[in-house]
Motif scaffolding. Structure first.
Motif, PDB file in Angstrom:
ATOM      1  N   TYR A   1       2.797   1.855  -3.425  1.00 22.88           N
ATOM      2  CA  TYR A   1       1.896   2.607  -4.151  1.00 22.88           C
ATOM      3  C   TYR A   1       1.644   4.073  -4.107  1.00 22.88           C
ATOM      4  N   LYS A   2       1.576   4.647  -2.639  1.00 24.31           N
ATOM      5  CA  LYS A   2       1.465   5.908  -2.310  1.00 24.31           C
ATOM      6  C   LYS A   2       2.783   6.651  -2.348  1.00 24.31           C
TER       7      LYS A   2
ATOM      8  N   TYR B   1       0.703  -1.363  -0.106  1.00 23.71           N
ATOM      9  CA  TYR B   1       0.349  -0.150  -0.074  1.00 23.71           C
ATOM     10  C   TYR B   1       0.792   1.448  -0.036  1.00 23.71           C
TER      11      TYR B   1
END
Length: 81
Positions: free
Chosen positions: A45-46, A42
């Motif tokens: 991707y951020k 997560y």
């Protein structure tokens, strides 16, 4: 007079207790590791930072000795039992 040497039954009990302890640690890390992996994906991707995968790999390497000790305890218990 009593001796300080544990009997075979007490020794087997302590081995089983150690095996159960290591088994609990391995179960806990097998539950925690996918959560850390999901968080790393997560945040990758951020923030697009590959360094976030370092804890995922490090945890596997850190708990490798625990797994090896668990396997050796299992083999020792089988040989005594």
């Amino acid at each position: 007079m009593t001796t300080n040497n544990p009997s075979a039954a007490q020794d087997l009990k302590s081995l089983i207790k150690q095996k159960d302890f290591f088994k609990g640690i391995l179960i806990g890390i097998s539950i925690l590791w996918p959560c850390i992996l999901a968080a790393a994906i997560y945040f990758y991707y951020k923030k697009a930072n590959v360094a976030l995968f370092l804890p995922v790999v490090t945890i596997i390497l850190a708990f490798l000795p625990v797994y090896l000790r668990f396997k050796s305890l299992s083999a020792e218990i089988k040989s005594k039992g």
